[in-house]
Scaffold this motif. Sequence first.
Motif, PDB file in Angstrom:
ATOM      1  N   ILE A 142       2.448  -1.591 -13.678  1.00 35.73           N
ATOM      2  CA  ILE A 142       1.226  -0.942 -14.135  1.00 35.73           C
ATOM      3  C   ILE A 142       1.347  -1.182 -15.710  1.00 35.73           C
ATOM      4  O   ILE A 142       0.156  -1.716 -16.268  1.00 35.73           O
ATOM      5  CB  ILE A 142       1.097   0.867 -13.714  1.00 35.73           C
TER       6      ILE A 142
ATOM      7  N   ARG B 263      -0.735  -4.317 -11.633  1.00 38.51           N
ATOM      8  CA  ARG B 263      -1.556  -3.568 -10.673  1.00 38.51           C
ATOM      9  C   ARG B 263      -2.138  -2.322 -11.424  1.00 38.51           C
ATOM     10  O   ARG B 263      -1.327  -2.206 -12.257  1.00 38.51           O
ATOM     11  CB  ARG B 263      -0.820  -3.275  -9.458  1.00 38.51           C
ATOM     12  N   LYS B 264      -3.249  -1.879 -10.915  1.00 34.27           N
ATOM     13  CA  LYS B 264      -3.799  -0.902 -11.609  1.00 34.27           C
ATOM     14  C   LYS B 264      -3.409   0.478 -10.916  1.00 34.27           C
ATOM     15  O   LYS B 264      -3.349   1.628 -11.463  1.00 34.27           O
ATOM     16  CB  LYS B 264      -5.555  -1.150 -11.431  1.00 34.27           C
ATOM     17  N   ASP B 265      -2.997   0.665  -9.741  1.00 33.50           N
ATOM     18  CA  ASP B 265      -2.734   1.955  -8.991  1.00 33.50           C
ATOM     19  C   ASP B 265      -1.400   1.769  -8.796  1.00 33.50           C
ATOM     20  O   ASP B 265      -0.508   1.088  -8.963  1.00 33.50           O
ATOM     21  CB  ASP B 265      -3.572   2.089  -7.704  1.00 33.50           C
ATOM     22  N   PHE B 266      -0.948   3.354  -8.886  1.00 37.96           N
ATOM     23  CA  PHE B 266       0.328   3.829  -8.547  1.00 37.96           C
ATOM     24  C   PHE B 266       0.637   4.257  -7.251  1.00 37.96           C
ATOM     25  O   PHE B 266       0.270   5.409  -6.702  1.00 37.96           O
ATOM     26  CB  PHE B 266       0.811   4.840  -9.727  1.00 37.96           C
ATOM     27  N   PRO B 267       1.158   3.375  -6.281  1.00 34.87           N
ATOM     28  CA  PRO B 267       1.266   3.704  -4.976  1.00 34.87           C
ATOM     29  C   PRO B 267       2.121   4.845  -4.351  1.00 34.87           C
ATOM     30  O   PRO B 267       2.262   5.043  -3.307  1.00 34.87           O
ATOM     31  CB  PRO B 267       1.550   2.210  -4.252  1.00 34.87           C
TER      32      PRO B 267
ATOM     33  N   HIS C 208       5.701   1.873 -11.943  1.00 35.21           N
ATOM     34  CA  HIS C 208       5.251   2.227 -13.410  1.00 35.21           C
ATOM     35  C   HIS C 208       5.233   0.888 -14.310  1.00 35.21           C
ATOM     36  O   HIS C 208       4.606   0.606 -15.029  1.00 35.21           O
ATOM     37  CB  HIS C 208       6.019   3.111 -13.938  1.00 35.21           C
TER      38      HIS C 208
ATOM     39  N   GLU D 282       2.151   7.673  -5.912  1.00 41.56           N
ATOM     40  CA  GLU D 282       1.768   9.064  -6.305  1.00 41.56           C
ATOM     41  C   GLU D 282       1.764  10.393  -5.548  1.00 41.56           C
ATOM     42  O   GLU D 282       2.180  11.311  -5.918  1.00 41.56           O
ATOM     43  CB  GLU D 282       0.166   8.788  -6.569  1.00 41.56           C
TER      44      GLU D 282
ATOM     45  N   SER E 292       0.923  -1.119   0.005  1.00 38.99           N
ATOM     46  CA  SER E 292       0.219  -0.017  -0.169  1.00 38.99           C
ATOM     47  C   SER E 292       0.812   0.997   0.166  1.00 38.99           C
ATOM     48  O   SER E 292       2.133   1.260   0.332  1.00 38.99           O
ATOM     49  CB  SER E 292      -0.726   0.039   1.184  1.00 38.99           C
ATOM     50  N   GLU E 293       0.275   2.452  -0.327  1.00 37.02           N
ATOM     51  CA  GLU E 293       0.895   3.731  -0.250  1.00 37.02           C
ATOM     52  C   GLU E 293       1.235   3.986   1.134  1.00 37.02           C
ATOM     53  O   GLU E 293       2.325   4.319   1.363  1.00 37.02           O
ATOM     54  CB  GLU E 293      -0.208   4.606  -0.858  1.00 37.02           C
TER      55      GLU E 293
ATOM     56  N   ASN F 252       0.427  -4.502 -16.471  1.00 37.56           N
ATOM     57  CA  ASN F 252      -1.242  -4.764 -15.844  1.00 37.56           C
ATOM     58  C   ASN F 252      -0.900  -5.698 -14.611  1.00 37.56           C
ATOM     59  O   ASN F 252      -1.718  -6.585 -14.506  1.00 37.56           O
ATOM     60  CB  ASN F 252      -1.828  -5.544 -16.946  1.00 37.56           C
TER      61      ASN F 252
ATOM     62  N   LYS G 132       9.853   4.102  -8.194  1.00 34.23           N
ATOM     63  CA  LYS G 132       8.854   4.670  -9.111  1.00 34.23           C
ATOM     64  C   LYS G 132       8.917   3.835 -10.750  1.00 34.23           C
ATOM     65  O   LYS G 132       7.982   3.573 -11.020  1.00 34.23           O
ATOM     66  CB  LYS G 132       8.900   6.190  -9.469  1.00 34.23           C
TER      67      LYS G 132
END
Length: 300
Positions: free
Chosen positions: A90, A95-99, A87, A101, A55-56, A93, A83
């Motif tokens: 993502i 994972r969908k989110d960029f933790p 990236h 950010e 997680s973020e 595919n 990062k």
Amino acid sequence: MVSSKWQSYLKSFQYYLKIERGLSQNTIDNYTLDIEKLVSFLNDNQLQDSPITISEETLQQFIYTLSRQINARSQARIISGLKSFFHYLIFENYRKDFPLELIETPRLGRKLPDTLSVEEIDNIIQAIDLSKDEGERNRAMLETLYGCGLRVSELVELKISDLYFDEGFIKVTGKGNKQRFVPISPTTQKYITIYKGIRVHSVIKKGYEDTLFLNRRGAKLTRAMVFTIIKNLAKQINLQKSISPHTFRHSFATHLLENGADLRAIQLMLGHESITTTEVYVHLDRKHLTQVVNTYHPRK
């Protein structure tokens, strides 16, 4: 030790960096170390996150821990590596989110590189003991570092087949295996030619026949060895500056600029993709800027 949850993703990331982005092994190793630091943090805190589930908040905790252990520049490099990794996940595919950010890279002041004067470079090169077997090699090496503005990794990888003396160029393989042609002066050519005359009497290890600069065992010099040679010479002349092979590269660019060379030409010779990188290497003093305006401005 990287856990199995991270191992397969890390392997595929390394493959992507090498094959698709064409990065050097040294750069790939640095990216790998960044991810391994994160995995060590997870292990130390008995956290079971995988690259897909982390997680973020956990990443922020990791960055906060780092900030208390290392300087801002090292911290920024690790965040940059992470990062790139997320990236990539993502992009594939996974994972969908960029933790990362909301995670900010520490602000870094522009670090102006150390440079040597022409006189200091002359003094270092004159301190080389030419009576020793490696003397001519060391002189040719330092003349090439300064005369062509090479990175130390480019210097140790230089091949005899990369020398195009008739045309006045050498072929240099830089970051990401990108090749460029760099002009080489008659002076630097002369010292390389002298060294090659001595090199032919060396016992050369199989596979290194085309490598220009050899160690005593007839194999390629390491970057660490070039660092050591330069440090010892600086100590010999009692130079009160902390220098490295990169100092010669900085000096090459600075001296060209101070003598009126175009920044774009220097960028091409250094092998920088972006002109902003060249601007960091080449520090401009106010005196030089005044000279530029006085020489080139139509209202001078």
